[in-house]
Design a protein around this motif. Structure first.
Motif, PDB file in Angstrom:
ATOM      1  N   PHE A 181       0.986  -1.181   0.017  1.00  0.00           N
ATOM      2  CA  PHE A 181      -0.002  -0.206   0.126  1.00  0.00           C
ATOM      3  C   PHE A 181       1.090   0.592   0.014  1.00  0.00           C
ATOM      4  CE2 PHE A 181      -2.613  -3.401   1.818  1.00  0.00           C
ATOM      5  CZ  PHE A 181      -3.617  -3.527   1.521  1.00  0.00           C
ATOM      6  N   ARG A 182       0.429   1.857  -0.821  1.00  0.00           N
ATOM      7  CA  ARG A 182       1.031   3.490  -0.720  1.00  0.00           C
ATOM      8  C   ARG A 182       0.287   4.660  -1.427  1.00  0.00           C
ATOM      9  NH1 ARG A 182       6.784   2.035  -4.182  1.00  0.00           N
ATOM     10  NH2 ARG A 182       7.186   0.474  -3.534  1.00  0.00           N
ATOM     11  N   ASN A 183       0.665   5.621  -0.391  1.00  0.00           N
ATOM     12  CA  ASN A 183      -0.606   6.642  -0.217  1.00  0.00           C
ATOM     13  C   ASN A 183      -0.316   7.880  -1.097  1.00  0.00           C
ATOM     14  OD1 ASN A 183      -3.305   8.228  -0.236  1.00  0.00           O
ATOM     15  ND2 ASN A 183      -2.119   8.809   2.243  1.00  0.00           N
ATOM     16  N   GLU A 184      -0.614   6.731  -2.891  1.00  0.00           N
ATOM     17  CA  GLU A 184       0.504   8.039  -4.078  1.00  0.00           C
ATOM     18  C   GLU A 184      -0.083   9.193  -3.993  1.00  0.00           C
ATOM     19  OE1 GLU A 184       3.271   7.143  -6.275  1.00  0.00           O
ATOM     20  OE2 GLU A 184       2.956   4.802  -5.323  1.00  0.00           O
ATOM     21  N   ILE A 185       0.343   9.988  -4.343  1.00  0.00           N
ATOM     22  CA  ILE A 185       0.297  11.718  -4.645  1.00  0.00           C
ATOM     23  C   ILE A 185      -0.394  11.852  -5.523  1.00  0.00           C
ATOM     24  CG2 ILE A 185       0.227  14.059  -4.825  1.00  0.00           C
ATOM     25  CD1 ILE A 185       3.107  13.255  -2.994  1.00  0.00           C
ATOM     26  N   PHE A 192      -1.779   1.489 -13.302  1.00  0.00           N
ATOM     27  CA  PHE A 192       0.470   1.622 -13.089  1.00  0.00           C
ATOM     28  C   PHE A 192       0.036   1.655 -11.529  1.00  0.00           C
ATOM     29  CE2 PHE A 192       3.937   3.996 -13.760  1.00  0.00           C
ATOM     30  CZ  PHE A 192       4.602   2.846 -13.934  1.00  0.00           C
ATOM     31  N   ARG A 193      -0.056   3.009 -11.386  1.00  0.00           N
ATOM     32  CA  ARG A 193       0.257   3.154 -10.401  1.00  0.00           C
ATOM     33  C   ARG A 193      -1.370   3.542  -9.251  1.00  0.00           C
ATOM     34  NH1 ARG A 193       4.423   5.894  -8.897  1.00  0.00           N
ATOM     35  NH2 ARG A 193       5.103   6.198 -11.152  1.00  0.00           N
ATOM     36  N   SER A 194      -1.229   2.738  -8.695  1.00  0.00           N
ATOM     37  CA  SER A 194      -2.743   2.341  -7.471  1.00  0.00           C
ATOM     38  C   SER A 194      -1.304   2.876  -6.090  1.00  0.00           C
ATOM     39  CB  SER A 194      -2.962   0.905  -7.515  1.00  0.00           C
ATOM     40  OG  SER A 194      -3.477   0.656  -8.863  1.00  0.00           O
ATOM     41  N   ARG A 195      -2.882   3.164  -5.793  1.00  0.00           N
ATOM     42  CA  ARG A 195      -2.282   2.726  -3.639  1.00  0.00           C
ATOM     43  C   ARG A 195      -3.102   1.561  -3.338  1.00  0.00           C
ATOM     44  NH1 ARG A 195      -6.076   8.363  -3.581  1.00  0.00           N
ATOM     45  NH2 ARG A 195      -4.378   9.920  -3.541  1.00  0.00           N
ATOM     46  N   GLN A 265       7.866   3.132 -19.431  1.00  0.00           N
ATOM     47  CA  GLN A 265       7.247   2.430 -17.726  1.00  0.00           C
ATOM     48  C   GLN A 265       8.321   1.391 -16.839  1.00  0.00           C
ATOM     49  OE1 GLN A 265       5.967   5.142 -16.332  1.00  0.00           O
ATOM     50  NE2 GLN A 265       5.163   6.757 -17.567  1.00  0.00           N
ATOM     51  N   GLU A 266       8.106   1.871 -16.021  1.00  0.00           N
ATOM     52  CA  GLU A 266       8.818   0.764 -14.700  1.00  0.00           C
ATOM     53  C   GLU A 266       8.024  -0.223 -14.516  1.00  0.00           C
ATOM     54  OE1 GLU A 266      10.882   1.956 -11.477  1.00  0.00           O
ATOM     55  OE2 GLU A 266       9.721   0.139  -9.694  1.00  0.00           O
ATOM     56  N   LEU A 267       8.256  -1.511 -15.499  1.00  0.00           N
ATOM     57  CA  LEU A 267       7.551  -3.063 -14.553  1.00  0.00           C
ATOM     58  C   LEU A 267       8.312  -4.023 -13.382  1.00  0.00           C
ATOM     59  CD1 LEU A 267       7.442  -5.087 -17.796  1.00  0.00           C
ATOM     60  CD2 LEU A 267       5.604  -3.998 -16.616  1.00  0.00           C
ATOM     61  N   GLU A 268       9.742  -3.546 -13.373  1.00  0.00           N
ATOM     62  CA  GLU A 268      10.185  -4.150 -12.160  1.00  0.00           C
ATOM     63  C   GLU A 268      11.783  -2.998 -11.840  1.00  0.00           C
ATOM     64  OE1 GLU A 268       9.957  -8.574 -12.755  1.00  0.00           O
ATOM     65  OE2 GLU A 268      12.148  -8.565 -11.423  1.00  0.00           O
ATOM     66  N   GLY A 269      11.779  -3.365 -11.118  1.00  0.00           N
ATOM     67  CA  GLY A 269      13.340  -3.097 -10.503  1.00  0.00           C
ATOM     68  C   GLY A 269      13.888  -3.994 -10.051  1.00  0.00           C
ATOM     69  N   PRO A 307      15.228  -9.020  -7.236  1.00  0.00           N
ATOM     70  CA  PRO A 307      14.085  -8.515  -8.479  1.00  0.00           C
ATOM     71  C   PRO A 307      12.375  -8.496  -7.239  1.00  0.00           C
ATOM     72  CG  PRO A 307      15.211 -10.395  -8.114  1.00  0.00           C
ATOM     73  CD  PRO A 307      15.532 -10.165  -7.151  1.00  0.00           C
ATOM     74  N   SER A 308      11.867  -6.854  -8.078  1.00  0.00           N
ATOM     75  CA  SER A 308      10.900  -6.567  -7.110  1.00  0.00           C
ATOM     76  C   SER A 308       9.313  -6.478  -8.215  1.00  0.00           C
ATOM     77  CB  SER A 308      11.229  -5.841  -6.168  1.00  0.00           C
ATOM     78  OG  SER A 308       9.444  -4.711  -6.216  1.00  0.00           O
ATOM     79  N   ALA A 309       9.166  -6.879  -8.789  1.00  0.00           N
ATOM     80  CA  ALA A 309       7.838  -6.897  -9.348  1.00  0.00           C
ATOM     81  C   ALA A 309       6.453  -6.441  -9.262  1.00  0.00           C
ATOM     82  CB  ALA A 309       7.704  -8.206 -10.440  1.00  0.00           C
ATOM     83  N   GLY A 310       6.054  -5.650 -10.538  1.00  0.00           N
ATOM     84  CA  GLY A 310       4.811  -5.221  -9.472  1.00  0.00           C
ATOM     85  C   GLY A 310       3.331  -6.437 -10.536  1.00  0.00           C
TER      86      GLY A 310
HETATM   87  P1  ATP Z   1       8.011   4.239  -9.455  1.00  0.00           P
HETATM   88  O1  ATP Z   1       9.259   5.198  -9.385  1.00  0.00           O
HETATM   89  O2  ATP Z   1       7.052   3.859 -10.164  1.00  0.00           O
HETATM   90  O3  ATP Z   1       6.686   4.723  -7.979  1.00  0.00           O
HETATM   91  P2  ATP Z   1       9.531   2.617  -7.246  1.00  0.00           P
HETATM   92  O4  ATP Z   1      10.416   2.316  -8.347  1.00  0.00           O
HETATM   93  O5  ATP Z   1       8.665   3.461  -6.632  1.00  0.00           O
HETATM   94  O6  ATP Z   1       7.926   2.721  -8.185  1.00  0.00           O
HETATM   95  P3  ATP Z   1       9.309  -0.130  -5.904  1.00  0.00           P
HETATM   96  O7  ATP Z   1       9.551   0.592  -4.778  1.00  0.00           O
HETATM   97  O8  ATP Z   1      10.852  -0.505  -6.851  1.00  0.00           O
HETATM   98  O9  ATP Z   1       8.892   0.442  -7.456  1.00  0.00           O
HETATM   99  O10 ATP Z   1       8.695  -0.915  -6.313  1.00  0.00           O
HETATM  100  C1  ATP Z   1       8.449  -2.611  -6.950  1.00  0.00           C
HETATM  101  C2  ATP Z   1       7.515  -2.739  -8.124  1.00  0.00           C
HETATM  102  O11 ATP Z   1       6.519  -2.530  -7.433  1.00  0.00           O
HETATM  103  C3  ATP Z   1       7.514  -1.628  -9.040  1.00  0.00           C
HETATM  104  O12 ATP Z   1       7.894  -2.130 -10.325  1.00  0.00           O
HETATM  105  C4  ATP Z   1       6.008  -1.270 -10.714  1.00  0.00           C
HETATM  106  O13 ATP Z   1       5.970  -2.704 -10.238  1.00  0.00           O
HETATM  107  C5  ATP Z   1       5.083  -1.828  -8.097  1.00  0.00           C
HETATM  108  N1  ATP Z   1       4.781  -0.957  -7.702  1.00  0.00           N
HETATM  109  C6  ATP Z   1       4.935   0.358  -7.307  1.00  0.00           C
HETATM  110  N2  ATP Z   1       4.715   0.828  -6.651  1.00  0.00           N
HETATM  111  C7  ATP Z   1       3.388   0.902  -7.802  1.00  0.00           C
HETATM  112  C8  ATP Z   1       2.290   1.241  -7.628  1.00  0.00           C
HETATM  113  N3  ATP Z   1       2.115   2.631  -6.898  1.00  0.00           N
HETATM  114  N4  ATP Z   1       1.074   1.321  -7.941  1.00  0.00           N
HETATM  115  C9  ATP Z   1       1.635  -0.243  -8.399  1.00  0.00           C
HETATM  116  N5  ATP Z   1       2.329  -0.971  -8.892  1.00  0.00           N
HETATM  117  C10 ATP Z   1       3.865  -0.312  -8.471  1.00  0.00           C
END
Ligand code: ATP
Length: 450
Positions: A181-185, A192-195, A265-269, A307-310
């Motif tokens: 969970f992240r309280n995205e602004i 793609f960017r969810s809370r 855009q990022e899928l995974e780090g 490896p951290s994927a969404g």
């Molecule tokens: P971003 O820069 O896009 O906010 P992040 O680099 O903060 O992502 P990480 O903390 O590396 O993301 O999290 C690992 C993975 O979790 C991301 O690659 C993504 O797939 C997923 N993820 C992170 N934040 C979100 C979000 N708000 N909604 C959906 N998926 C997410």
């Protein structure tokens, strides 16, 4: 790699997701909850297939990885030690005119509100992205807990328990799939960017000298994973995160990016996090989180590759990649536009659909139900008897069902014994049809869907 965006394509995808039951806005009948989504019947299957495949190749098919299913509610001390409580924030500005809250790093012209155009903006200030809650009946500060912002921390905190109970030797990994969970602004770009979202994370522990090599290894493994679920290498970009953008403790980080219709855009780090996390927790908890090497008799804190994927981002990439429009003959043989999701059969929500040619012919219906029962223990299989056969094919094309199986008069033996107990199998992408013995159906389909 194209950097162009295609908003029209994205609109069509969002509308298909709703129309066919992949993804709905959460709490929709009450006006919706921003940045939160529900997966409908087909979305739930698709998501499950993705997670199952990840778990299969990352955990079950490996001797060096074990799984964990940690809690979402997290002790405050964990996220204090990890650095989240103090630094897990994005820079936020407020527009004094329209009251919009904006991420400072996402405003093109930093002096102007992208919504109302006003220049009356506050100075950027850090906004912590964690959701906090109270555990138990008393509301004192000691009862604060957080909803985890990533799954990784419970892996670090349980490192010793897993090591002791699984008796693994370095290098080895602990994997987890679960909600974060992240309280995205500014939640945006559909899911793609969810809370609230799900992550699939592996923490792969190793000796310090193995770190850089394993970082390369895992980057390649993860690229192969995406190819195996139908995302071609040409649509993926590997970004080497530059030194100045990397976390200070990381010795190397790759972002695996996908060419979405709204941009790359990022899928995974994939990050080499050194011994930072375990060392932080060891210091803060006072409990040793070390590894003892039997051979060298040394005790040390292992390094880790992550490896951290969404899950949600990958589901969205799968849908975007699968969406296609081509043409197919209608009932009268005239060509019409066909919407088709070209999912890899391995992750397609429905693997096969069984159709009796006519619904008012009981022998056809009985036989079709038999075929469905035969396949059901092995795959998600639909039965559909409504409407002309072409329409039924088209409905399945739109949800990405790779195989359409029709039971007709040949199946019943009405056109001679040669074809008795055979069905037509129509392949979604080529639309080619083939006659297959019912007794050979499973052997034919299973290798393609597993
Ligand atoms: P971003 O820069 O896009 O906010 P992040 O680099 O903060 O992502 P990480 O903390 O590396 O993301 O999290 C690992 C993975 O979790 C991301 O690659 C993504 O797939 C997923 N993820 C992170 N934040 C979100 C979000 N708000 N909604 C959906 N998926 C997410």
């Amino acid at each position: 790699m194209s950097t162009q965006t295609d908003p029209q394509r994205m609109e069509k995808i969002v509308s298909l997701c709703k129309r066919r039951g992949f993804i709905f806005q959460s709490s929709e009948i009450y006006g919706g909850l921003n940045g939160v989504w529900d997966y409908g019947p087909l979305g739930a299957e698709l998501k499950r297939n993705l997670k199952d495949y990840w778990w299969r190749v990352m955990v079950r098919e490996r001797d060096d990885v074990v799984g964990l299913d940690g809690a979402i509610l997290t002790h405050r001390a964990v996220l204090k030690a990890s650095g989240h409580e103090d630094t897990f924030s994005d820079p936020m500005v407020d527009c004094r005119n329209c009251k919009a809250r904006l991420r400072a790093d996402q405003i093109g012209d930093k002096q102007q509100c992208p919504i109302c155009g006003s220049k009356d903006l506050t100075e950027p200030r850090p906004f912590n992205l964690m959701f906090s809650t109270q555990v138990g009946a008393s509301a004192d500060p000691d009862s604060i807990a957080y909803l985890r912002p990533e799954t990784a921390q419970s892996i670090f905190v349980q490192f010793k328990n897993v090591l002791d109970t699984s008796r693994k030797k370095l290098p080895f990994g602990i994997a987890q799939i679960g909600k974060a969970f992240r309280n995205e602004i500014n939640p945006r770009n559909f899911t793609f960017r969810s809370r609230e979202f799900e992550q699939m994370e592996l923490e792969y522990f190793c000796r310090p000298e193995q770190g850089m090599e394993l970082l390369e290894y895992w980057k390649e493994e993860r690229l192969r994973f995406y190819e195996n679920i139908g995302i071609p290498r040409a649509k993926l970009n590997v970004l080497t995160v530059p030194d100045e953008e990397r976390a200070f403790y990381s010795k190397g980080t790759y972002d695996i990016e996908y060419e979405f219709p709204f941009g790359v855009q990022e899928l995974e780090g994939v990050a080499y996090r050194t011994d930072y996390d375990l060392t932080q927790h060891q210091k803060a908890s006072g409990k040793p989180l070390e590894y003892f090497d039997d051979e060298t008799k040394q005790r040390f804190v292992p390094h880790v590759i992550e490896p951290s994927a969404g899950v949600d981002r990958t589901v969205l990439a799968l849908i975007c990649e699968a969406y296609a429009e081509d043409s197919a003959p209608d009932e009268k043989g005239k060509m019409e536009t066909r919407i088709v999701l070209r999912f890899h059969p391995r992750i397609a929500p429905v693997k096969a659909a069984v159709f009796p040619l006519l619904k008012n012919k009981p022998e056809l219906v009985t036989k079709a139900r038999e075929v469905q029962q035969l396949l059901r223990p092995h795959m998600n299989v639909f039965y559909d008897e409504g409407g002309a056969i072409g329409r039924r094919y088209r409905r399945q094309d739109e949800i990405g069902t790779p195989f359409g199986i029709t039971v007709d008069f040949e199946t019943l033996g009405e056109r001679g014994d040669e074809l008795r107990d055979t069905v037509t199998v129509r392949e979604r992408d080529s639309m080619k049809q083939d006659r297959v013995k019912i007794s050979e159906l499973l052997a034919r389909l299973l290798p393609m869907i597993t």
